[in-house]
Design an enzyme around this catalytic site. Structure first.
Site, PDB file in Angstrom:
ATOM      1  N   HIS A   1      -1.483   3.195   5.485  1.00 34.12           N
ATOM      2  CA  HIS A   1      -2.731   3.875   5.100  1.00 34.12           C
ATOM      3  C   HIS A   1      -3.234   4.622   6.324  1.00 34.12           C
ATOM      4  O   HIS A   1      -3.126   4.129   7.447  1.00 34.12           O
ATOM      5  CB  HIS A   1      -3.764   2.829   4.644  1.00 34.12           C
ATOM      6  CG  HIS A   1      -4.926   3.394   3.884  1.00 34.12           C
ATOM      7  ND1 HIS A   1      -5.813   4.301   4.435  1.00 34.12           N
ATOM      8  CD2 HIS A   1      -5.357   3.173   2.606  1.00 34.12           C
ATOM      9  CE1 HIS A   1      -6.732   4.608   3.538  1.00 34.12           C
ATOM     10  NE2 HIS A   1      -6.483   3.950   2.424  1.00 34.12           N
TER      11      HIS A   1
ATOM     12  N   ASP B   1       1.393  -0.498  -4.944  1.00 34.09           N
ATOM     13  CA  ASP B   1       0.181  -0.372  -5.753  1.00 34.09           C
ATOM     14  C   ASP B   1       0.120   1.001  -6.423  1.00 34.09           C
ATOM     15  O   ASP B   1      -0.315   1.141  -7.559  1.00 34.09           O
ATOM     16  CB  ASP B   1      -1.077  -0.638  -4.920  1.00 34.09           C
ATOM     17  CG  ASP B   1      -1.204   0.258  -3.689  1.00 34.09           C
ATOM     18  OD1 ASP B   1      -0.264   1.021  -3.379  1.00 34.09           O
ATOM     19  OD2 ASP B   1      -2.247   0.176  -3.008  1.00 34.09           O
ATOM     20  N   HIS B   2       0.585   2.022  -5.719  1.00 37.65           N
ATOM     21  CA  HIS B   2       0.607   3.399  -6.219  1.00 37.65           C
ATOM     22  C   HIS B   2       1.420   4.224  -5.234  1.00 37.65           C
ATOM     23  O   HIS B   2       1.865   3.715  -4.205  1.00 37.65           O
ATOM     24  CB  HIS B   2      -0.806   3.969  -6.357  1.00 37.65           C
ATOM     25  CG  HIS B   2      -1.616   3.907  -5.092  1.00 37.65           C
ATOM     26  ND1 HIS B   2      -1.492   4.837  -4.075  1.00 37.65           N
ATOM     27  CD2 HIS B   2      -2.545   3.021  -4.660  1.00 37.65           C
ATOM     28  CE1 HIS B   2      -2.311   4.524  -3.081  1.00 37.65           C
ATOM     29  NE2 HIS B   2      -2.957   3.424  -3.404  1.00 37.65           N
TER      30      HIS B   2
ATOM     31  N   THR C   1      -5.400   1.657  -5.294  1.00 35.88           N
ATOM     32  CA  THR C   1      -5.040   0.249  -5.165  1.00 35.88           C
ATOM     33  C   THR C   1      -5.628  -0.589  -6.288  1.00 35.88           C
ATOM     34  O   THR C   1      -4.950  -1.459  -6.849  1.00 35.88           O
ATOM     35  CB  THR C   1      -5.513  -0.292  -3.801  1.00 35.88           C
ATOM     36  OG1 THR C   1      -4.825   0.411  -2.757  1.00 35.88           O
ATOM     37  CG2 THR C   1      -5.242  -1.775  -3.674  1.00 35.88           C
TER      38      THR C   1
ATOM     39  N   GLU D   1       0.826  -1.212   0.000  1.00 35.31           N
ATOM     40  CA  GLU D   1       0.000   0.000   0.000  1.00 35.31           C
ATOM     41  C   GLU D   1       0.861   1.263   0.000  1.00 35.31           C
ATOM     42  O   GLU D   1       1.724   1.459   0.858  1.00 35.31           O
ATOM     43  CB  GLU D   1      -0.906  -0.009   1.238  1.00 35.31           C
ATOM     44  CG  GLU D   1      -1.694   1.257   1.468  1.00 35.31           C
ATOM     45  CD  GLU D   1      -2.757   1.492   0.414  1.00 35.31           C
ATOM     46  OE1 GLU D   1      -2.888   2.650  -0.039  1.00 35.31           O
ATOM     47  OE2 GLU D   1      -3.449   0.532   0.044  1.00 35.31           O
TER      48      GLU D   1
END
Length: 652
Positions: A461, A513-514, A329, A289
């Site tokens: 996150h 994911d990013h 994501t 993440e």
């Protein structure tokens, strides 16, 4: 009371409400200007145009908000005006509307803090997944203080309305039919005008993305995103003849190891490796993440928050110039499972009819692998379970009772309380999900099954909470702490995996994911798509740093080439290590579609617009340059063909 005020006295409260909304909306814009003071354009003309554009969209927004009230005022007979029922309805719905709008203004501040944009499709998605979002808000912000503040401000604004005698005038003024029809007609005309002729992206007048975003109305943007979450490429973007588009892409994907199986609109081909393939190695794939490249010391970070990953960069196949395809994501999942450029609108992970696609799982399944997807939250979020379950993965998640469709033939396994040591709004901590994967891998090894285990992490996150005492940054205090905890959890995973009998025959693949944030002043902030990727535990002789510019979609074709696998492919990604590989990266938002080749960047926008830039990597700025038409046609081809293949169900 003069004749004019007497004629429109019934609408006094609505008038004060409209003025209040417009003033508060402009105040919020000024807050955003100050917030991004270093990056917005403060040029007087730009500043005034931002405010005036915003005022225009606010007028449309308040017309929609006021529509139901206007209808009510139109149909209520004069004899009922000021009755108990009339007062009760107006007091209640005025109070509720003001409360909701004040809360929305606060929500816009938190949304801007996270995404540096007005409400968009992310906010639409968050409305669907209320459990995770509400829990995240509760854990990230002092909710009692927030709600209390909203309530106090609501009471203050209602008090001001009362002091201005807005309620009294509304309850004591009769209104004739002519006035009723004038107000109703005006409101409907404004609503129809904005509904049919004004689009949200018309607010994007400035080359400075922040000025354009501040020009928007958050509420208007929310409903615009809700309406346009799926976008057919040819309806919104510049297109070319399909024959030409597929010819360009087939030429780009062709290499000495590829044999196309059809001349039709398809990219299906056989990848043939002349070297005998390796034995079936287990693969543990970790999608991390929000792991921006800028967090790593390897890319210049001085905070020492990724010591383990920085050490892995020295003893792995490490991608130095790889870019995420998107900002969420589900975009990362789409890119790594389908090896496809980002299609406009929603990610394929969230779209209908996304089962039985040709994914990387299809290749592993053809080689008798046991394929599993591990997620520490409820996989109902973002449609993950439906997507992975519908494409051959067994599911391990922290489900809360939601079930998969009967049409999805897969196994779902809940992560039980006894396997959890720490959990927040988004799911269990990274150590716990890794431990679950290790337990399943032990069983797979015992049953003599080669395995492909896909793990999605959650700890990096907001609210950035994790088990205490693991690292030297207190839980819940910063993004840096969450990054360092994820790095710690990865180190613990490898320490435990090294003790397993299956470790020596297992390859670990790690990729983000990013990025943690992808917003900037330019319409695409290129540097905020740069992510790290690692292939770990292949023979040491293969370790290297790959400096070629490439994309998430190239990761698996590169690994399959290292395995010397021959396989069928519908992938847009290519083997980066091949001498014929042409450096490029594909990326975008849900509306912007980008092809980058070295320092040249082509951006396709809806409304069939495009722009061409030169990217200065040193100061991360885009400079507009004249359109290169062959570059434009190539950019169009990547996205037009990808959208065509999915929408025509040719990726099944």
């Amino acid at each position: 009371m003069n004749k004019l005020s007497s004629s429109y006295g019934r609408y006094a409260l609505l008038t004060y409400f409209t003025i209040w909304f417009l003033v508060l909306s402009q105040f919020l814009r000024i807050v955003f200007f100050i917030w991004q003071s270093d990056e917005v354009s403060w040029n007087v003309i730009d500043f005034l145009r931002t405010l005036l554009t915003g005022l225009f969209y606010d007028l449309g927004t308040v017309a929609f908000i006021a529509m139901s009230s206007v209808f009510y005022y139109t149909i209520v007979p004069n004899k009922w005006i000021g009755s108990f029922l009339d007062k009760a309805l107006i007091y209640f719905f005025t109070s509720l509307t003001v409360f909701i709008l004040v809360f929305t203004f606060f929500a816009e501040l938190t949304f801007w803090d996270e995404f540096k944009t007005r409400f968009n499709f992310i906010a639409v998605d968050y409305l669907i997944y209320t459990h995770e979002v509400v829990a995240n808000i509760k854990q990230s912000y002092p909710l009692p203080v927030l709600i209390g503040g909203v309530l106090l401000l609501t009471l203050l604004f209602l008090f001001i309305f009362s002091k201005k005698q807005a309620f009294q005038t509304t309850f004591s003024s009769k209104v004739n039919l002519k006035t009723r029809l004038e107000v109703l007609t005006t409101t409907i005309v404004i609503g129809l005008f904005f509904g049919f002729f004004i689009t949200n992206n018309q607010a994007e007048w400035s080359s400075n993305r922040y000025n354009s975003e501040i020009s928007k109305s958050g509420i208007y943007s929310f409903f615009a995103a809700f309406r346009n979450n799926q976008m057919e490429y040819v309806d919104f973007y510049t297109s070319i003849n399909n024959d030409k588009a597929f010819k360009i892409i087939k030429n780009k994907l062709a290499d000495r190891n590829s044999v196309y199986s059809t001349n039709n609109y398809a990219i299906h081909r056989k990848i043939i490796d002349s070297v005998p393939s390796l034995e079936n190695k287990n693969v543990v794939f970790i999608l991390v993440e929000s792991l921006s490249g800028s967090f790593l010391k390897e890319f210049g970070n001085k905070e020492n928050i990724t010591p383990f990953l920085d050490s892995l960069a020295q003893k792995s196949i490490f991608f130095e110039d790889l870019y995420a395809t998107g900002t969420r994501t589900v975009r990362g999942m789409e890119a790594v499972t389908l090896c496809i450029p980002p299609t406009p609108g929603q990610s394929i992970v969230k779209r209908p009819d996304n089962q039985n696609l040709y994914t990387i799982c299809s290749i592993f399944k053809s080689r008798k692998y046991d394929c599993n997807f591990f997620y520490g939250g409820d996989g109902y979020f973002d449609n993950m379970n439906a997507y992975f379950g519908g494409n051959g993965f067994n599911i391990y998640d922290r489900g809360r009772g939601s079930v998969l469709s009967d049409a999805i033939k897969t196994t779902r396994n809940n992560i039980i309380d006894e396997e959890v040591t720490f959990e927040n709004a988004w799911g269990i901590c990274d150590e716990d999900i890794f431990n679950k994967m290790l337990k399943v891998a032990d069983l797979q090894y015992k049953n003599q099954k080669p395995f492909f285990n896909f793990v999605m992490t959650t700890s990096n996150h907001r609210p950035f909470t994790y088990p205490s005492g693991k690292i030297d940054i207190p839980s819940g205090t910063s993004r840096q702490g969450a990054v360092k905890y994820t790095d710690f959890a990865l180190k613990e995973l490898f320490n435990k995996a090294k003790t397993k009998p299956w470790f020596k025959n297992t390859v670990f693949v790690i990729i983000a994911d990013h990025c943690a944030s992808s917003a900037g002043k330019d319409e695409i902030d290129v540097v905020n798509y740069h992510i790290p990727a690692f292939i770990v535990n292949l023979p040491e002789s293969q370790n290297q740093k790959i400096a070629k510019q490439c994309s998430q979609i190239d990761l698996w074709p590169t690994l399959f080439s290292l395995f010397h696998w021959s396989y069928d492919s519908d992938f847009f990604g290519k083997n980066v290590l091949d001498n014929s590989f042409e450096q490029r990266a594909l990326m975008g938002t849900y509306r912007k579609l980008v092809l980058m080749k070295k320092e040249k960047v082509m951006i396709l926008s809806d409304q069939k617009k495009q722009a061409f830039y030169s990217w200065n990597k040193n100061n991360n700025s885009l400079k507009s340059i004249p359109i290169n038409h062959s570059f434009l046609e190539e950019t169009i081809s990547w996205y037009q063909t990808a959208d065509f293949l999915f929408t025509k169900k040719l990726l099944k």
